[in-house]
Every structure is written in C-alpha cells, then in structure tokens.
Enzyme design. Structure first.
Site, PDB file in Angstrom:
ATOM      1  N   TYR A   1     -65.004 -19.051  67.340  1.00  0.00           N
ATOM      2  CA  TYR A   1     -65.476 -20.438  67.460  1.00  0.00           C
ATOM      3  C   TYR A   1     -66.811 -20.588  66.720  1.00  0.00           C
ATOM      4  CZ  TYR A   1     -67.994 -24.146  70.132  1.00  0.00           C
ATOM      5  OH  TYR A   1     -68.745 -25.227  70.524  1.00  0.00           O
TER       6      TYR A   1
ATOM      7  N   ILE B   1     -62.971 -19.943  78.917  1.00  0.00           N
ATOM      8  CA  ILE B   1     -62.894 -21.389  79.129  1.00  0.00           C
ATOM      9  C   ILE B   1     -61.500 -21.975  78.915  1.00  0.00           C
ATOM     10  CG2 ILE B   1     -65.329 -21.724  78.593  1.00  0.00           C
ATOM     11  CD1 ILE B   1     -64.507 -23.058  75.982  1.00  0.00           C
TER      12      ILE B   1
ATOM     13  N   LYS C   1     -62.246 -27.602  79.020  1.00  0.00           N
ATOM     14  CA  LYS C   1     -60.928 -27.418  78.395  1.00  0.00           C
ATOM     15  C   LYS C   1     -59.816 -27.452  79.432  1.00  0.00           C
ATOM     16  CE  LYS C   1     -63.292 -26.663  74.679  1.00  0.00           C
ATOM     17  NZ  LYS C   1     -63.429 -27.715  73.649  1.00  0.00           N
TER      18      LYS C   1
END
Lengths: 493, 470
Positions: free
Chosen positions: A155, A242, A279
């Site tokens: 990410y 997450i 999320k």
C-alpha cells in the site's frame, strides 16, 4: 525570480518535513486521480466519465448500515432516545476510550477471526484510523534511521504513514509473481542483509494480511515462518489486518493472533496488530483505528500517543452500540462476504472472457490484474504508458503496480467494491472494447502493408498527447482529497 | 530496552510525575453528592460543563442534524465514506464564522485556511512538525499549560524555552523577558523558530493586552520567526473587555496580507468554548499556504470524525444558536467565577484578577511554610489529602514563583463549588495564622536562583486517565 526567492525563503521558515515531499503526494501517479476528478463517471450525467477503480472502499453494505442507524436512534447521543447521554459522552476524552467501545471492538475482532482467538479489550488502543495507528506504531518501535521490512507490492500510503514524520525507513522484501507473490524466507533474509549493508538497523517486519494490493491471505505455515523469522532476529512483527473481514469464497483468514497460540515460546512482546473499521465495516469517515499490541509497554505508550488521534466519543458511543448488536454484526459480515464474492465474480468472469489474467485471491476490495502481455516492453515506463491509456482513453482509473513498489511491471490493482453493479458492467464493457481494439490492431499489423510503418500494439488509435504535466497534490491513498462525487461536498459547489 | 524507541523508553510524555498523586487520589476517592460526599472534589479539570442544556435543547429542535439526516433523508452512508482531509466544507465555513463571531466580527477567517485536527493537542503537535526541526525551540511565557511539554516536544523533538513572567506585573509578558528568553535559547545553542502564547491564558485566565500582542508581533517581525496563538479559550471571555485576538492586532497594524501575517498561526478547538472535548475538534488557522498544505496532509493522522463534523456544522451554522450560546456561556462563567472568587476571599485567599478561562490563578503564597517549591508541594498534598480538593500546583505549569495554584470552577455544580470553598475556609481557619511568614526579598531571590534553567522541565501532574485535560 522574485517569486522563487520568496518561495525559497518560505521553505526555510518551515521544517524539512513540511517543505519536503515525504507525504508522497507529488507522485505522477496522481494523474489518474486528476483525470477522475476532472471527469468523474456518472451513469446519467457523465456516462463517458472516468470510472474510479483506484479507491479501496467497501460500499456494498451501506444500506444495511443505514438501516441499522435509522432503527437504533438510541445509538446516537443526539436523538431524543439517546440525548440523556449527550453531556457524559461530550466531555469524555479519556484516552483509554469508552470501556463498552473497547469491549465491542474486541468482540468484533474475534468474530472476524471466526471466534478462534480472544482479544483483550484492555489492549485496544485508539488511533486516527489505521493511518494514525501505523504512525504511532512506528514512533513506538523505531527511532529515526531505523527500518521496517515490507513485502512488495505494498500500500503506497505506508511511505507516508511509517516514514514521513518518524524518520523511519522502509526496506522492500521482493515478492515475485512466479510463486504468486508469496513471502519467502529467502526474500526476507535478502532484505534484512541489504538493510544491514546500508546501515539501516531493522526494527521490524510489516505485513498486510489480507494483502493490499494482492487480495491474498497468508496461510498458517507462512505466518508461522514469519513469526519465527522475526522472533529469531529479535525484531517486531506488525500485522496490518484491516481487511480481515473481507475474505469470501473458500478463503479463510488466519490472524497472527491465532498463530502465536501455536508457538509456545513466542516472544509476544514483538507482536502487534493494526486494525480499523474502514474496510471491514465501510466506515472510513468515522476514523476508527486500533493498535493492538501484546507488549504492555507499547500499549501504555501508544495509549498516551493516542491523545493525538482519539476516536470522537460520539463515534465511540455509536460503534459500541452497533458492534454490541451481535445479530446485526453476524448478518453484516455474512452479507458483506456474499456481496464481495458476487462483485468479485462479476469482474473476474468478465476478465476471464477477455483472456485477461488476475492473481487468484479471495479477499480485499480489489483484484490484482495481469496486463504484462500488453506491455510494449517489460519496463515500468511501458507500464506507465499503458496506464495512461487506460486512464485517459479507456477511462478507468486503475492503480499501476509500480505505485505499489511491485518488482515486476504490468500488474494493476482494480477496485470493485466501491461501485454499483451497473458501473461495474460499464467498466467491463469498456475493457471489452479496449481489448477488441487491440486485437484489431494486431490483426491489421499482420496484413502485408508495404509502406506502413510497423505500429506498436496498442498505440495507434489510442495515442495520447501528454501535454498535461501539472502535478496533482491530492490524495492517492486514504485519507485523501478531494471527493467531489460525495453529495456532501457537491452540495456546496 | 533496545527493542523500543527512545520515545517509549524516555519519560518525555511527562506523565510519570509525582504530581500524578493528586489525580490518582481523586480517582480512588471521587466526590459524589450522594454516594461519596467526603470524597475529593475535582478542581484540576478545565472543562466547561455549564451549557450542555443549551446544546441539548438545540438537538431536540433539530432532528435532521441529530439524526444525521438532510431534508429528512439519512446521509449516514455518505458520511461513513467521507474521509477527505480537507474536511466538510460547510463545517469549516461554520467554524470560520464562529471564530469571527467570537471576535466580534472584527476580523475574517477564510475557511480554506483552516486545517482540522483531532483536538488542539493534535493541532499544536502538527504545527510543531511543520515549523520546527528536532532541536529547534519555541519560546513560551510561564506559567503555561503542562500538556505543551508533551504536545510540542515529545514526538517532534522540539524544545521549549520559557519566557519568565512574574506576579509583580500580573504575569504579563515584558520585552526584557522576551529578549532574555531568546538569548537563553541561543546560549543553549537552540535555534528559536517562534513564540507560542495561549490567549486567553491557561492557567492565568487573563487575556493578553494589546501592548503585549503588539510587542509579540514586533518581536517576531524583527527576529523573522513564527507566532502561534492558541486561542482555545477565546469564547470563555466574560469580563467587560473584549477579547483581542492576534488577528485584531495584525489588522490594526495593517499587516493582514504582509509577510509577517504568514508567520502568525492560530490554534482553535471546540473543547473549551462549547464544552465538547470528547468530540476531538481542533483547528489550525494559517495565512501561509505551505503550512496549510503540509498541515492538511498531516491531518490524515488525526481527522475529525465525519459524523461529528456534520453535527457541528449544523450547530454552528445556526447563528441564532451561536449568538445565544456565546452570550449565555459568558454569563454563566462570570457567575461561577464570582462564586469561586468570593469563596476564596472568605477563606482569606486572593487570586489574579481575571475575566476569561475556566479557572482562577490562586495566590496561596501566604500559606507556604517557606517560599519554596518544596513547600508548595507540601501545601498541595495537604489540600489534596486533608482538604480533599484536587487543584493544580503552579510548578506543574512551570511558574517561577512558588505558591500559585490553578483552581477550576466550570466543571462542577454550584453546590459542589460551595462545598469546596467551605472546606478551604475551614482548613485555612484551622491552621495557625502565624503561618503568614514574611518573605524577605533576599529569600525570594535566593529561592529563585535555585531554579536553574535545567530545572524548568518539571514533571507534570498528569494522571494516566485524563491527559487531555487543560
């Protein structure tokens, strides 16, 4: 000249952190966002606009969420049913957080790990989203100049969250497509050595499981090997979980919390989890981030640091009520998985029909698409060229693998959970048209044409002019800016 | 402990102080009118609990805002997804207008120059990250809010150098004190990046005078440094004088669009004026585009919850409400402060004349055995354990003179405040009146000299539970 001198003077009055590029938002990858901002797709108003496929948001169960909120006015401290709590909650700024909030979050974390492991509410520390959680963990575990190992692709926000204000380095652990981008001990060792050679003391390994951008989950053996690797080296293991509840299909999510139960001599002081409701629950706006550490000292200090990013007590109260409603939570998780599976299947079936490859994965809000065979050359320049075509001509904002520090060019992350079914259909249709055009190009090239210059695969009819070199400073990753499609903002303009 | 950062292993968060005692004692034995009438009364918490009824009434009349709806339709889904770090435009507009209203609409605030943060705790830290390198210094007048030691220094690596203010002139900032602080920083090889003031002051409860504000603006102009004005108590001014913001002074001096104005930054929050510390709403206001840009990106680490932004944008957009609220808030604070001041007077205790804030700066020097901080600590322990009042000792606020205490008045009912004053009166009367020791100026100077610069980073009275209390 005067303007430049003035700007230089200005920069000198600011810190290096503020004046520099450490926030990572000056990357040319923002051209994709810019194209989207300038011409966002709308089925009626802008049917030719750019479809946003670069936003990893879970929008599929918003209706369930809205229904619950409407049916439970007591979860709000502002409605007639809940206002008797208003003053107590409004003054509550204790950085331990509301006990009922921590208990509810702990329970939720257990549910999303199929109740195979317990979480202690007293180890739950709040943060300003996972963004805040990562920065806090970096501040706690590393000094400026230290490094964290991070498997690629990863990410892009980590470059900001872990490094910007902390001064910490990220050392990539190269993962290859040849084995499905799995993390190998060899790659870990190589990265570790490389850090040492660069005089970067390695303080930990950061993994994202389920992975962003891959959508894959780590199996038990792999997780065990990671725990053993980090334990052996005496370094921390930070597991960003997450996307824990976004697994669907046959895929099962195994948390590091579970794995350490099977390693009796595991040094738990080195194990930490980053979590968030952004999320799994689709609530990024509420800024609910969690640091969960097995190290008491880290819990203690992270809690003090949470003063810089506490969760609004109004939100804590709402979340406490919502996540305590076990029937709702069970239904939500179940439904979310079904809808994610369906949307994923829609996208992958469409891609399969077009002969476009994708990494087999059953988690996350995105797909890792393989367009290597469309590259002119196996280079990142070629990837960028292809990407620009996809953004400006095919009008899909997808995220190029290079922005995730992928080792190999040609991979793209495509989000699917932030749009409705019709938009997905439109996106697939555009991809269909694009691939047909490519086939046609290829066919034309094979016909004998004496005077015609040999044309490259996709460039002929889809040539772009790259006049626009304006930089786009706004967010490529969450939290980000701007979000004009939000009616909350549009109403103002 | 090589496995953890030095931020963890050091105690720079400031929360391990022996002054922690007062908070700990309160937690063990908190006063409750019915359940624990002999418990410790919390007077160390600068919270505004006087006007919740006004907000609750507003909520009852505004079901859309209360129910996260727009025109009767739920917008929960949209709010749930809204994480734009520029913030909700209508919220920033309403916040800017609220800030203007507090300043009598004499100055304007541009919503695009507002950066939202998770409380002023986060706002102050973010500004430090933007303006100072590790090792750079900001000058702060003493006494100051103990939390600054954490907020400004802990993770940023910045330093604080005190501008010593004394009771001889009501703790006002003088030019010589400013210059002295600047020179002291240079002696310590610290590059001074700016001055940070709290106006109205915590813990003094006074407003900076125009003279002081002009002095500060002139000072930062000549030194080419920043000025941060923490104005989180701006809406708590209850005296006859108006609140004068640094923005007023820039306007008066016609410096609004000048180079200097880009180095003046205001910090705000809704924790004190509206009594909503739990909602974590802070803001940075800066005329410098680069500061706004960098701080906006940094706000990712502590955004304001979208549901909170939505609620407050509706609340603050209601001008009828804000006008009534500010008025009523001032009235109630004034009455409560008067109650505290009279109660103190009845106990033979005076305080610094003040007309703002949620506390008074109380003079108990005459109750000290000796003019020392040790004596102050002894007195403080007695007040906590025997009188059962948790008040904040001046040394925790880096005051250079022993014997001053901050006493809060806006976080309890009238009856509780009454009781607190009764307890204090009884204590004072019961102690020997010959405790009034005449302090020779020689003795005073001697005890002051004991406080070398290295001592000014005092451990603060923090509890493990309520660190954001001011």
């Amino acid at each position: 000249m005067v303007a430049l001198a003035a700007e230089k003077q200005d920069r000198n009055l600011l810190s290096r952190i503020a004046a520099g590029d450490g926030h990572g938002e000056n990357s040319s990858y923002f051209d994709g966002w810019k194209a989207y901002e300038e011409n966002p797709f709308h089925p009626i108003e802008r049917p030719d606009g750019v479809i946003q496929m670069g936003l990893a948001e879970n929008q599929l169960c918003g209706d369930l969420m809205r229904k619950w909120v409407l049916e439970h006015p007591e979860a709000s401290i502002c409605t007639a049913e809940g206002v008797n709590h208003f003053s107590d909650i409004a003054i509550f700024q204790d950085y331990h957080g509301l006990p009922e909030f921590r208990q509810a979050v702990a329970k939720f974390m257990e549910k999303t790990r199929n109740n195979r492991v317990k979480f202690d509410p007293d180890r739950i520390v709040m943060s300003g989203g996972a963004t805040g959680a990562h920065e806090t963990v970096a501040f706690c575990l590393a000094n400026p100049g230290d490094g964290f190992l991070v498997p690629t692709p990863y990410y892009p926000g980590f470059d900001r969250d872990l490094r910007w204000r902390t001064g910490v380095n990220l050392v990539p652990v190269t993962c290859q497509s040849s084995n499905g981008f799995k993390i190998t001990v060899e790659a870990l060792e190589a990265a570790y050595q490389s850090a040492r050679e660069s005089n970067i003391p390695v303080k930990g390994l950061l993994i994202t499981n389920p992975s962003n951008p891959l959508g894959t989950t780590l199996d038990r053996e792999c997780l065990k090997s990671l725990v053993n690797f980090t334990n052996d080296k005496g370094i921390h293991l930070i597991a960003d979980e997450i996307y824990a509840a976004t697994t669907f299909g046959q895929s099962e999510f195994i948390s590091v919390a579970e794995v350490i139960e099977d390693i009796p001599d595991c040094n738990r002081d080195l194990i930490h989890i980053v979590y968030s409701l952004s999320k799994d629950m689709g609530l990024p706006g509420l800024r609910v981030g969690i640091v969960y550490s097995y190290n008491n000292r880290v819990v203690n200090i992270a809690r003090k640091m949470s003063s810089f990013g506490l969760v609004s007590s109004q939100t804590q109260h709402l979340i406490a009520k919502m996540l305590s409603d076990e029937d709702f939570v069970d239904e939500f998780i179940r439904e979310s998985k079904l809808r994610l599976a369906a949307r994923h299947a829609e996208l992958t079936t469409g891609l399969d029909g077009l002969g476009i490859g994708w990494l087999k994965a059953e988690a996350g809000l995105f797909l890792w698409m393989d367009l290597r065979n469309l590259l002119k050359t196996a280079t990142f320049d070629s990837e960028t060229e292809l990407w620009r075509v996809i953004v400006h001509k095919v009008k899909l904002n997808v995220s190029p693998g290079g922005s995730f520090h992928c080792h190999e060019p040609g991979w793209f992350r495509v989000c699917f959970a932030n749009m409705d079914h019709k938009t997905m259909e439109t996106a697939l249709e555009r991809i269909r048209v694009f691939t047909r055009q490519l086939e046609q190009e290829n066919l034309n090239r094979t016909k004998p044409m004496a005077a015609t210059k040999k044309k490259k695969c996709w460039q002929s009819s889809l040539r772009l002019s790259f006049n626009d070199t304006r930089r786009f400073e706004d967010g490529f990753f969450s939290p980000h800016s701007p979000v004009p499609p939000s009616p909350l903002v549009r109403a103002q303009t | 402990m090589k496995q953890l950062s030095t931020k963890v292993t050091s105690n720079a968060h400031g929360q391990d102080s022996s002054y922690f005692l007062g908070w700990e004692e309160y937690e063990k034995n908190p006063y409750d009118e019915t359940k624990n009438p002999n418990g410790i009364i919390q007077m160390g918490l600068a919270e505004n609990q006087l006007c919740f009824d006004l907000i609750e009434t507003w909520l009852a009349k505004n079901p859309d805002a209360a129910g996260l709806k727009k025109d009767g339709q739920s917008i929960f889904k949209e709010l749930a997804l809204f994480q734009d770090y520029h913030g909700l435009p209508e919220f920033k507009k309403a916040l800017a207008e609220f800030m203007e209203e507090i300043r009598g609409n004499r100055v304007t605030f541009d919503p695009t120059k507002i950066v939202l943060a998770a409380g002023s705790t986060s706002a102050n830290e973010t500004l430090m990250f933007c303006l100072a390198e590790p090792g750079d210094a900001f000058l702060l007048p003493t006494p100051y809010y103990p939390g600054f030691d954490r907020d400004l220094k802990w993770r940023t690596g910045a330093e604080i150098v005190p501008i010593h203010c004394s009771s001889s002139n009501g703790f006002q900032i003088t030019e010589s004190a400013l210059q002295q602080a600047y020179q002291q920083a240079q002696k310590l090889d610290l590059k001074v990046k700016g001055v940070l003031v709290t106006n109205p002051s915590n813990p003094l409860g006074t407003m900076l005078t125009k003279r002081e504000l002009n002095l500060l603006v002139d000072f930062i102009t000549s030194k080419n440094i920043h000025l941060i004005s923490d104005e989180i108590y701006s809406g708590t001014v209850f005296g006859f004088e108006q609140f004068v913001s640094v923005m007023d002074v820039l306007k008066d001096k016609k410096l609004e669009n000048s180079e200097v104005s880009k180095r003046v930054h205001v910090v705000y929050s809704l924790s004190k004026d509206l009594g909503l510390p739990g909602f974590r709403v802070g803001a940075i206001y800066s005329n410098d585009e680069m500061v706004v840009s960098a701080a906006t990106k940094m706000s990712s680490f502590g955004l304001v919850s979208s549901q909170t932004q939505y609620l407050l944008s509706a609340l603050l957009s209601d001008k009828k409400f804000t006008g009534t609220y500010l008025n009523e808030n001032q009235k109630r604070l004034k009455i409560r402060q008067k109650q505290l001041v009279s109660g103190l007077e009845a106990a033979g205790v005076t305080c610094l004349k003040s007309n703002a804030g949620l506390f008074c700066w109380v003079d108990m020097r005459h109750l000290l055995d000796t003019n020392t901080f040790e004596a102050e600590l002894e007195l403080w322990k007695k007040i906590v354990y025997e009188v059962k009042l948790n008040i904040s000792p001046g040394s925790s606020c880096h005051c250079t003179e022993p014997g001053w205490f901050r006493v809060c008045f806006a976080n309890m009912s009238e009856e509780t405040l009454d009781l607190a004053m009764k307890r204090l009166k009884e204590y004072v009367e019961s102690t020997d009146s010959s405790r009034m020791i005449s302090k020779s100026s020689h003795e005073r100077i001697r005890s002051l000299r004991k406080r070398t610069v290295s001592n000014w980073v005092f451990r603060v009275s923090w509890t493990d539970r309520v660190p954001d209390e001011r």
